[in-house]
Design a protein around this motif. Sequence first.
Motif, PDB file in Angstrom:
ATOM      1  N   UNK A 150       0.988  -0.977  -0.417  1.00  0.00           N
ATOM      2  CA  UNK A 150      -0.126   0.036   0.070  1.00  0.00           C
ATOM      3  C   UNK A 150       0.690   1.247  -0.496  1.00  0.00           C
ATOM      4  N   UNK A 151       0.568   2.375  -0.568  1.00  0.00           N
ATOM      5  CA  UNK A 151       1.175   3.325  -0.905  1.00  0.00           C
ATOM      6  C   UNK A 151       1.652   4.394   0.942  1.00  0.00           C
ATOM      7  N   UNK A 152       3.009   4.690   1.227  1.00  0.00           N
ATOM      8  CA  UNK A 152       3.448   4.962   3.129  1.00  0.00           C
ATOM      9  C   UNK A 152       2.821   6.555   1.438  1.00  0.00           C
ATOM     10  N   UNK A 153       1.573   7.829   1.918  1.00  0.00           N
ATOM     11  CA  UNK A 153       2.885   9.181   1.501  1.00  0.00           C
ATOM     12  C   UNK A 153       2.934  10.128   3.140  1.00  0.00           C
ATOM     13  N   UNK A 154       4.159   9.459   3.284  1.00  0.00           N
ATOM     14  CA  UNK A 154       5.206   9.554   4.996  1.00  0.00           C
ATOM     15  C   UNK A 154       4.496  10.854   5.602  1.00  0.00           C
ATOM     16  N   UNK A 155       4.031  11.297   6.874  1.00  0.00           N
ATOM     17  CA  UNK A 155       3.425  12.722   6.852  1.00  0.00           C
ATOM     18  C   UNK A 155       2.322  13.451   6.717  1.00  0.00           C
ATOM     19  N   UNK A 156       1.944  12.393   5.691  1.00  0.00           N
ATOM     20  CA  UNK A 156       0.195  13.385   4.786  1.00  0.00           C
ATOM     21  C   UNK A 156       1.377  13.634   3.276  1.00  0.00           C
ATOM     22  N   UNK A 157       2.253  13.311   3.051  1.00  0.00           N
ATOM     23  CA  UNK A 157       3.284  14.184   1.534  1.00  0.00           C
ATOM     24  C   UNK A 157       2.410  13.798   0.856  1.00  0.00           C
ATOM     25  N   UNK A 158       1.127  14.386   0.094  1.00  0.00           N
ATOM     26  CA  UNK A 158       0.807  14.291  -1.510  1.00  0.00           C
ATOM     27  C   UNK A 158       1.566  14.616  -3.009  1.00  0.00           C
ATOM     28  N   UNK A 159       2.773  14.767  -2.126  1.00  0.00           N
ATOM     29  CA  UNK A 159       3.957  15.038  -3.657  1.00  0.00           C
ATOM     30  C   UNK A 159       4.168  13.682  -3.899  1.00  0.00           C
ATOM     31  N   UNK A 160       4.922  12.393  -2.833  1.00  0.00           N
ATOM     32  CA  UNK A 160       4.718  11.387  -3.276  1.00  0.00           C
ATOM     33  C   UNK A 160       4.327  10.404  -3.888  1.00  0.00           C
ATOM     34  N   UNK A 161       5.442   9.834  -4.759  1.00  0.00           N
ATOM     35  CA  UNK A 161       5.069   9.013  -5.490  1.00  0.00           C
ATOM     36  C   UNK A 161       4.539   7.331  -5.824  1.00  0.00           C
ATOM     37  N   UNK A 180      -3.473  -4.820  -3.918  1.00  0.00           N
ATOM     38  CA  UNK A 180      -2.977  -3.148  -3.560  1.00  0.00           C
ATOM     39  C   UNK A 180      -4.008  -3.029  -3.101  1.00  0.00           C
ATOM     40  N   UNK A 181      -3.961  -1.868  -1.885  1.00  0.00           N
ATOM     41  CA  UNK A 181      -4.970  -1.195  -1.253  1.00  0.00           C
ATOM     42  C   UNK A 181      -4.300  -0.144  -0.537  1.00  0.00           C
ATOM     43  N   UNK A 182      -5.455   0.419  -0.212  1.00  0.00           N
ATOM     44  CA  UNK A 182      -5.458   2.345  -0.055  1.00  0.00           C
ATOM     45  C   UNK A 182      -4.584   2.361   1.591  1.00  0.00           C
ATOM     46  N   UNK A 183      -3.414   3.465   1.997  1.00  0.00           N
ATOM     47  CA  UNK A 183      -3.398   4.194   2.655  1.00  0.00           C
ATOM     48  C   UNK A 183      -3.665   5.869   3.351  1.00  0.00           C
ATOM     49  N   UNK A 184      -4.363   5.923   4.390  1.00  0.00           N
ATOM     50  CA  UNK A 184      -4.405   7.381   4.742  1.00  0.00           C
ATOM     51  C   UNK A 184      -5.386   8.188   3.891  1.00  0.00           C
ATOM     52  N   UNK A 185      -5.715   7.363   3.322  1.00  0.00           N
ATOM     53  CA  UNK A 185      -6.370   8.427   2.351  1.00  0.00           C
ATOM     54  C   UNK A 185      -6.210   8.106   0.755  1.00  0.00           C
ATOM     55  N   UNK A 186      -4.785   7.367   0.577  1.00  0.00           N
ATOM     56  CA  UNK A 186      -3.906   8.131  -0.570  1.00  0.00           C
ATOM     57  C   UNK A 186      -4.026   6.520  -1.259  1.00  0.00           C
ATOM     58  N   UNK A 187      -5.038   6.468  -2.702  1.00  0.00           N
ATOM     59  CA  UNK A 187      -5.269   5.764  -3.572  1.00  0.00           C
ATOM     60  C   UNK A 187      -4.343   4.601  -3.719  1.00  0.00           C
ATOM     61  N   UNK A 188      -4.690   3.331  -3.794  1.00  0.00           N
ATOM     62  CA  UNK A 188      -2.406   2.953  -4.299  1.00  0.00           C
ATOM     63  C   UNK A 188      -2.569   3.487  -5.787  1.00  0.00           C
ATOM     64  N   UNK A 189      -4.229   3.230  -6.757  1.00  0.00           N
ATOM     65  CA  UNK A 189      -4.056   3.673  -7.641  1.00  0.00           C
ATOM     66  C   UNK A 189      -3.724   4.919  -8.620  1.00  0.00           C
ATOM     67  N   UNK A 190      -3.347   5.628  -7.577  1.00  0.00           N
ATOM     68  CA  UNK A 190      -2.952   7.423  -8.503  1.00  0.00           C
ATOM     69  C   UNK A 190      -0.909   6.889  -8.041  1.00  0.00           C
ATOM     70  N   UNK A 191      -0.962   6.057  -7.155  1.00  0.00           N
ATOM     71  CA  UNK A 191       0.844   5.643  -7.192  1.00  0.00           C
ATOM     72  C   UNK A 191       1.290   4.538  -8.420  1.00  0.00           C
ATOM     73  N   UNK A 192       2.119   4.060  -8.209  1.00  0.00           N
ATOM     74  CA  UNK A 192       2.975   3.394  -9.033  1.00  0.00           C
ATOM     75  C   UNK A 192       2.996   1.295  -8.410  1.00  0.00           C
ATOM     76  N   UNK A 193       1.800   0.950  -8.709  1.00  0.00           N
ATOM     77  CA  UNK A 193       1.941  -0.098  -8.765  1.00  0.00           C
ATOM     78  C   UNK A 193       2.183  -1.411  -9.514  1.00  0.00           C
ATOM     79  N   UNK A 194       2.707  -2.490  -9.760  1.00  0.00           N
ATOM     80  CA  UNK A 194       2.179  -3.938 -10.612  1.00  0.00           C
ATOM     81  C   UNK A 194       3.119  -4.837 -10.064  1.00  0.00           C
TER      82      UNK A 194
END
Length: 234
Positions: A150-161, A180-194
């Motif tokens: 799942x995507x960890x946007x440490x500190x709620x940093x939306x700029x991470x990918x 794959x699943x979401x984390x802390x309000x961030x969707x895994x589909x907006x990041x890079x998983x495959x």
Amino acid sequence: MVRRGRPGPCRHEADDFQARNLQFVNDFNEANSAIADKQAGALRTAGDRIVLDNIGAVGDQDTLLLDSASKSTVGRVYIGNAWIQGNVDFIFGRASAVIDKSAIRLVKRYDGSSGGYVAAPSTAAGKKGFLFINSNITGDVSSRSFYLGRPWHAGGDASLDPQAIVRNTDLSAAIKTTPWTDMSGFSWKDDRFGEYKNTGAGSGAAGTDRPQLTDAQAADYEIADWLGGWQPSA
């Protein structure tokens, strides 16, 4: 090297650190009701050109933190022939890390329940995250109980990918059909998983919830691409 009680992980922040034929273990008992925070890392790296060869990293939650000195710097890590064990986000951080020819072992929680997440990358935009390759992921846990990540946007940093790729790896039936699943309000589909050409009962066909690399894409997702000209010494 065993961490007793609940101290922090062994920390190695210098560049060009190598560990071979060692065990990093945090044996904190999650069942200790006096401690609400169950995190107990075994090892943290934060440098560049890190080699972890034939090592063990054993714990439960947040076992292995593969980091970099800062969001703007590269922290390349090569892990080979390792045994990495845990249950919740137990391989995590913002390093550009290759986990090659390794055994990823899933373990139950302190209360006997199954369920968790293998990886929680917090990759900076424009950098490479985690590449699992030529490995196997299994454990004595319930069927379809673990996510690959799942995507960890440490500190709620939306700029991470955040990025995690699992390829040419044997997946047991412990892996969910939607891995794959979401984390802390961030969707895994907006990041890079495959995935790419995984095998085993936990593998699956391409779909909206299970993106697969094409052969052409996979050609750019090799170990050499992750290491960027650095060749770990034998």
